[in-house]
Each structure stands twice: as structure tokens, then as C-alpha cells.
Write a protein that holds these residues in place. Sequence first.
Motif, mmCIF file in Angstrom:
data_model
loop_
_atom_site.group_PDB
_atom_site.id
_atom_site.type_symbol
_atom_site.label_atom_id
_atom_site.label_comp_id
_atom_site.label_asym_id
_atom_site.label_seq_id
_atom_site.Cartn_x
_atom_site.Cartn_y
_atom_site.Cartn_z
ATOM 1 N N LYS A 1 -38.726 -40.496 22.937
ATOM 2 C CA LYS A 1 -40.217 -40.546 22.563
ATOM 3 C C LYS A 1 -40.412 -40.611 21.314
ATOM 4 N N LEU A 2 -41.431 -41.410 20.582
ATOM 5 C CA LEU A 2 -41.594 -41.528 19.162
ATOM 6 C C LEU A 2 -42.082 -40.205 19.177
ATOM 7 N N SER A 3 -43.097 -39.350 19.953
ATOM 8 C CA SER A 3 -43.374 -38.093 19.802
ATOM 9 C C SER A 3 -42.070 -36.932 19.548
ATOM 10 N N ASP A 4 -41.428 -37.540 19.872
ATOM 11 C CA ASP A 4 -40.438 -36.698 19.702
ATOM 12 C C ASP A 4 -40.161 -36.469 18.343
ATOM 13 N N SER A 5 -40.879 -37.127 17.323
ATOM 14 C CA SER A 5 -39.838 -37.564 16.115
ATOM 15 C C SER A 5 -40.701 -35.688 15.472
ATOM 16 N N ALA A 6 -39.854 -34.907 15.190
ATOM 17 C CA ALA A 6 -40.241 -34.053 14.149
ATOM 18 C C ALA A 6 -39.594 -33.106 13.462
ATOM 19 N N THR A 7 -39.101 -31.922 13.768
ATOM 20 C CA THR A 7 -37.584 -31.528 13.070
ATOM 21 C C THR A 7 -37.163 -30.232 13.829
ATOM 22 N N TYR A 8 -36.295 -30.020 14.601
ATOM 23 C CA TYR A 8 -36.064 -29.533 15.394
ATOM 24 C C TYR A 8 -35.156 -28.110 14.739
ATOM 25 N N LEU A 9 -35.627 -26.645 15.097
ATOM 26 C CA LEU A 9 -34.409 -25.702 14.192
ATOM 27 C C LEU A 9 -33.693 -25.033 14.850
ATOM 28 N N CYS A 10 -32.324 -24.262 15.250
ATOM 29 C CA CYS A 10 -31.895 -23.432 16.841
ATOM 30 C C CYS A 10 -31.834 -22.217 15.906
ATOM 31 N N ALA A 11 -31.981 -21.677 16.505
ATOM 32 C CA ALA A 11 -32.316 -19.670 15.953
ATOM 33 C C ALA A 11 -31.548 -19.239 16.470
ATOM 34 N N VAL A 12 -31.169 -17.821 16.403
ATOM 35 C CA VAL A 12 -30.016 -17.430 16.899
ATOM 36 C C VAL A 12 -30.746 -15.196 16.952
ATOM 37 N N ASN A 13 -30.903 -14.708 17.909
ATOM 38 C CA ASN A 13 -31.346 -12.852 17.915
ATOM 39 C C ASN A 13 -29.632 -12.346 17.578
ATOM 40 N N VAL A 14 -29.227 -11.866 16.667
ATOM 41 C CA VAL A 14 -28.341 -10.526 17.017
ATOM 42 C C VAL A 14 -28.810 -10.011 17.310
ATOM 43 N N ARG B 1 -21.214 -16.851 4.131
ATOM 44 C CA ARG B 1 -21.358 -17.453 5.214
ATOM 45 C C ARG B 1 -22.457 -17.571 5.819
ATOM 46 N N LYS B 2 -23.450 -18.890 6.307
ATOM 47 C CA LYS B 2 -24.617 -18.472 6.731
ATOM 48 C C LYS B 2 -24.514 -18.532 8.414
ATOM 49 N N GLU B 3 -25.468 -17.388 9.002
ATOM 50 C CA GLU B 3 -25.517 -16.889 10.244
ATOM 51 C C GLU B 3 -25.613 -18.272 11.204
ATOM 52 N N VAL B 4 -26.480 -18.860 10.459
ATOM 53 C CA VAL B 4 -26.128 -20.250 11.741
ATOM 54 C C VAL B 4 -26.211 -21.949 10.637
ATOM 55 N N GLU B 5 -26.036 -22.648 10.609
ATOM 56 C CA GLU B 5 -25.776 -23.448 10.815
ATOM 57 C C GLU B 5 -25.602 -24.637 11.428
ATOM 58 N N GLN B 6 -26.609 -26.247 10.738
ATOM 59 C CA GLN B 6 -26.766 -27.178 11.084
ATOM 60 C C GLN B 6 -26.776 -28.045 10.679
ATOM 61 N N ASP B 7 -26.429 -29.436 10.975
ATOM 62 C CA ASP B 7 -26.593 -30.787 10.335
ATOM 63 C C ASP B 7 -28.321 -30.618 9.775
ATOM 64 N N PRO B 8 -28.403 -30.616 8.979
ATOM 65 C CA PRO B 8 -30.033 -31.870 8.483
ATOM 66 C C PRO B 8 -30.496 -32.989 8.778
ATOM 67 N N GLY B 9 -29.915 -33.909 9.265
ATOM 68 C CA GLY B 9 -30.178 -34.905 9.346
ATOM 69 C C GLY B 9 -30.215 -35.960 7.967
ATOM 70 N N PRO B 10 -30.774 -36.875 8.375
ATOM 71 C CA PRO B 10 -32.075 -36.993 9.293
ATOM 72 C C PRO B 10 -31.590 -37.939 10.111
ATOM 73 N N PHE B 11 -32.284 -37.618 11.710
ATOM 74 C CA PHE B 11 -31.232 -38.271 12.831
ATOM 75 C C PHE B 11 -32.598 -39.507 12.732
ATOM 76 N N ASN B 12 -31.862 -40.765 12.824
ATOM 77 C CA ASN B 12 -33.275 -42.037 12.917
ATOM 78 C C ASN B 12 -32.557 -42.884 14.412
ATOM 79 N N VAL B 13 -33.292 -42.884 15.833
ATOM 80 C CA VAL B 13 -33.022 -43.118 16.426
ATOM 81 C C VAL B 13 -34.409 -44.191 17.555
ATOM 82 N N PRO B 14 -33.445 -45.187 18.170
ATOM 83 C CA PRO B 14 -35.117 -46.396 18.680
ATOM 84 C C PRO B 14 -34.718 -45.291 19.803
ATOM 85 N N GLU B 15 -36.295 -45.534 19.789
ATOM 86 C CA GLU B 15 -36.634 -45.005 21.337
ATOM 87 C C GLU B 15 -36.205 -45.555 22.441
ATOM 88 N N GLY B 16 -35.885 -44.406 22.751
ATOM 89 C CA GLY B 16 -35.326 -44.609 24.710
ATOM 90 C C GLY B 16 -33.698 -44.233 24.146
#
Lengths: 113, 112
Positions: free
Chosen positions: B79-92, B1-16
Motif C-alpha cells: 500500500k502507499l502507506s507502507d512507504s517508510a524505512t524498515y529497520l531490523c533489530a537484533v538483541n544479543v 564487522r557490523k552486528e547487523v547488516e541491511q540493504d539500505p535500498g531504496p526499494f521503489n515498488v508499485p502498489e500491490g
Amino acid sequence: GAVVSQHPSWVICKSGTSVKIECRSLDFQATTMFWYRQFPKQSLMLMATSNEGSKATYEQGVEKDKFLINHASLTLSTLTVTSAHPEDSSFYICSARTKNEQYFGPGTRLTVT
Amino acid sequence: RKEVEQDPGPFNVPEGATVAFNCTYSNSASQSFFWYRQDCRKEPKLLMSVYSSGNEDGRFTAQLNRASQYISLLIRDSKLSDSATYLCAVNVGSTGANNLFFGTGTRLTVIP
């Protein structure tokens, strides 16, 4: 914030050659630096932990004889990819910790032809 | 099992729009939690740490649920500028240890 630099930012090399990547902490001393690798559309994978003045600690599955790490000073760690192969082509990112935060270098994009 | 799991998306959302990402971790001994932002072909940059009581930074809210072992990131008024990849990180492990595990990242695209 803390600044970490990497050099080169990108490199293309022929299969079988070696490539050295430098990682520097510019405004702080880092006794520990980390080397990550990121393949396209995948997450960062920790390769090894570089410890100043001692041997690096490698993650499982990472060949220490292929990825040579040297941390000769408190501000510099180097990663040498020896006998590079096309499958080593990746984005290599170093990072260093200061207090409780971890800062990343801008990364080095390696392409092995 | 992976240490950290995240939904890769993509998430496409309108501004606002408001969008939320979750990230689960497997090790109950995990001590520190972070959200990073990574733009295409760039290194990750720390967006915010995640504290037990939850924390907010402008339009961004991070929360930690230790019982269910997940962290979340909420972005309001995208905002349009929020378009990016968001990574979560966990320190054990204790402070100074190198056990920072990353999720695969969630790709967000904010559409005009």
C-alpha cells in the motif's frame, strides 16, 4: 501499548551551551532506559544505557563527560549534552523496555548553531 | 564487522507488489529479533517480533533463519502507506539486556 515521551521535541542552541533532554515512561516503570542517536540517513546508534539509581553504561566512543545521563526515578531519565558543538546536531531518541519489547520516545531533534 | 547488516535500498515498488527485505546478523548468540518501521523524522515503531517458526500479521510475514543468520520481512499487496524505512533489530543477550542492535534501515517507496 506502552508510551514513552520526550521533551523537548526539537531544540536549537548555540555552540558551547548545554541542552537537557527528558525521557519519561508514562504508563509503566522502567528501571532501564536507553539513549540512541541517529544522524541523517543512518541507523540508530546506542549511546548509553541509563540505569535507575546507578551510573549509566556508555557505549564505546561516547564521552560520558559530554553526555550526562541521570536516571533519578523509575519513570524519568535525562540526557544533557554539555558544551554542544555543531557535530552534536542529531536526532536523539530514548527508549524503555517493558517485558520483551522496547518502545521509543518521539525523539528530540537537536540543532547546534 | 557490523552486528547487523541491511540493504539500505531504496526499494521503489508499485502498489500491490510484494517486496522482501533481508537482514543479516553476525552474532550467533542473538536471541531476539524485531522489525521496526520508521517514518521520516519520527521514532521507530515496533512492527513485529520475529519468531523462530516464522510469523505473520496480515500482509506482513517475518521469518528467521538461524543457520544462515538472517531475518526477513515480506510485505504483500503493498500500500502507499507502507512507504517508510524498515529497520531490523537484533538483541544479543538475555531478556532485559540492552544489546539491541539496529540495521541501517531499508527505505521503501510504494508508487501509485
